[in-house]
Structures are given as structure tokens and as C-alpha cells.
Write an enzyme that holds these catalytic residues in place. Sequence first.
Site, short mmCIF file in Angstrom:
data_model
loop_
_atom_site.label_atom_id
_atom_site.label_comp_id
_atom_site.label_asym_id
_atom_site.label_seq_id
_atom_site.Cartn_x
_atom_site.Cartn_y
_atom_site.Cartn_z
CB SER A 46 -0.95 0.00 1.20
OG SER A 46 -0.24 -0.09 2.42
CD GLU A 47 0.39 3.93 2.17
OE1 GLU A 47 -0.58 4.68 2.00
OE2 GLU A 47 0.30 2.83 2.74
CB THR A 48 7.17 1.85 -1.45
OG1 THR A 48 6.66 0.53 -1.70
CG2 THR A 48 8.69 1.80 -1.48
CG HIS A 75 2.04 1.10 7.14
ND1 HIS A 75 1.15 1.81 6.38
CD2 HIS A 75 2.65 0.25 6.29
CE1 HIS A 75 1.21 1.40 5.12
NE2 HIS A 75 2.12 0.46 5.04
CD GLU A 217 -2.89 1.45 4.43
OE1 GLU A 217 -1.74 1.12 4.09
OE2 GLU A 217 -3.16 2.55 4.92
#
Length: 285
Positions: A46-48, A75, A217
Site C-alpha cells: 500500500s505504501e513504499t 506504518h 489497510e
Amino acid sequence: MKFYIADAFTEELFGGNPAGVVLIPEGADFPDESLMVRTAAELRYSETAFVKRLGEKAFHLRYFTPTDEVDLCGHATIASFGVLVEEGMIRSGDFCNLQTKAGSLQVEIRQGMVFMEMGEAALLGPVPDLPALAGVLGISESDFAMEPAIVSTGLPDILAPVSSRDQLLSMKPDFPAMAELSRELSVVGVHAFCLDPERQVTAWCRNFAPLYGIDEEAATGTANGALTEYLYRQGILKDEDRTLYLQGESMGRPSRIHGIFSASKKPRIRIGGSCRMLAKGELLI
């Protein structure tokens, strides 16, 4: 560039919320934005976070979903500083300066956990269309336990309190409609929660951000920071209270998001948790 996969807000592998972490080589600048988006899409989390070191205890982080850059991600921050500890670049007891598009924040490494300061808390107002919010969540207006509100501690989210854990876990949102509502209200998504009547934890939570390609998430630091501000304004939290939010149960990735709230001068919210490394390697770009 070195890359890592780390599970944030968990003490166990395959729990919490996984994030990609990319360390920018010393002396180098961030890659082109399109390359960072494509890298995030390839890693498929979902995120980097892309991490650039500015000094001994100072870092600049940029965060990318598979489709867009976002100002802040809780996160992915916990995962990034967990990686920095693992690589020996920082250690327990350190206070670090973090530069983000949401502003300059402080990160503390304490007792095996990473705690990040949230951005300035802001209550942005009530949700103007409660029937629409209830509809996208698949519930009725009478199911709201308190008045929903839009709150930000770096990213704006709709806080949607429901009456029971069963209701929370059985919720089946209409994701296309939620994405459209999020666009109309200029929010990231909806953070649904219910309080624990026995007070063993502060709240159980679920987070939805389909506008950014994330239906659900397992752990969200910024949204739980916003929830802390919301609960303080509701008179549920008081100065120096500790919080514990449980999230990700519906996804089979249970997460434990810890918080420290202080209101002695102005509200200060810190959100943190543990991190477990899953993998690391080299990006050949």
C-alpha cells in the site's frame, strides 16, 4: 539502491501492515517521481517509503502508493525506522528528525519500538452527508455511536464510530462509492472504529482508502493519530493517556498500534509500534 520489506505495528512476521522501504545511497538524491511510483507499484504494497539521510539523526522520507505520492504514512515510517535500527544507522534511545511533506516531525526509538510524532492535529468539521457515509459503509445512520468527523494529523480521514465490534468486523463497504465520497470531501478515506467497553484496548479499527487504490489497510498510523485527537475532543482521552488500537483482524493481519497523548501545552500525539523485517535486496535501477 537497497530495498526492504518490513511488517510494521507487529511483533510477529506476517502480522501488521507490510511496507516497502528503499534507502537512497549516501550523497544521492531521490529518483524521478515517476520511477518511485513505478517502484511502489512493482513492490505492490500500500505504501513504499524512500529514505534519504540528511545527517547523523536526520532523515527525509517520501511516501508512494502504487498510484500516487502521499504526504505522510505512519506504518511506512515505523517500517523505515525499524530498518534503520536493523542496519545500525540509529539505535535505541535516539531521537531523530524526520522531514516529510506534512512537515518536520520527531521520531523516538524506545523499548524496541518506533514512535513517531504526528502532524498538527486539526478537526476539519463534521461529515456533511451522513446518509452517504452510512451508505458506503453498508450501515444505517442509527448505527453511528457518536457523530462522525473529518480529522487530520497529517492526512485527513473520516472518523466513523460504530456501536460494536461485531458490526465493525461484518462491515462490507461499497468501495467505488467510498472512493467518490473521499474525492468529494478531499479525504484519504474512512477510519471506522468501535470502543472497547471493557477498556482492555482503546478501540478496534478498520481503515479504508479505495481512492488511493487501498481497499483496506491492516494498520494506519496517521488515521489512528487522528482517532486519538477525536477521542480527546470527545472527552474520552485525557492528558498523558496511553492508547492501544487493534486493527487488521478482518484481514488476518492483526496489528497493535500504540500511542502516547499529551495535552499539557498543546495536543501532542505520538503513534508507534514494533517492526519485523521480512526481506531485503537490491533494486537494479
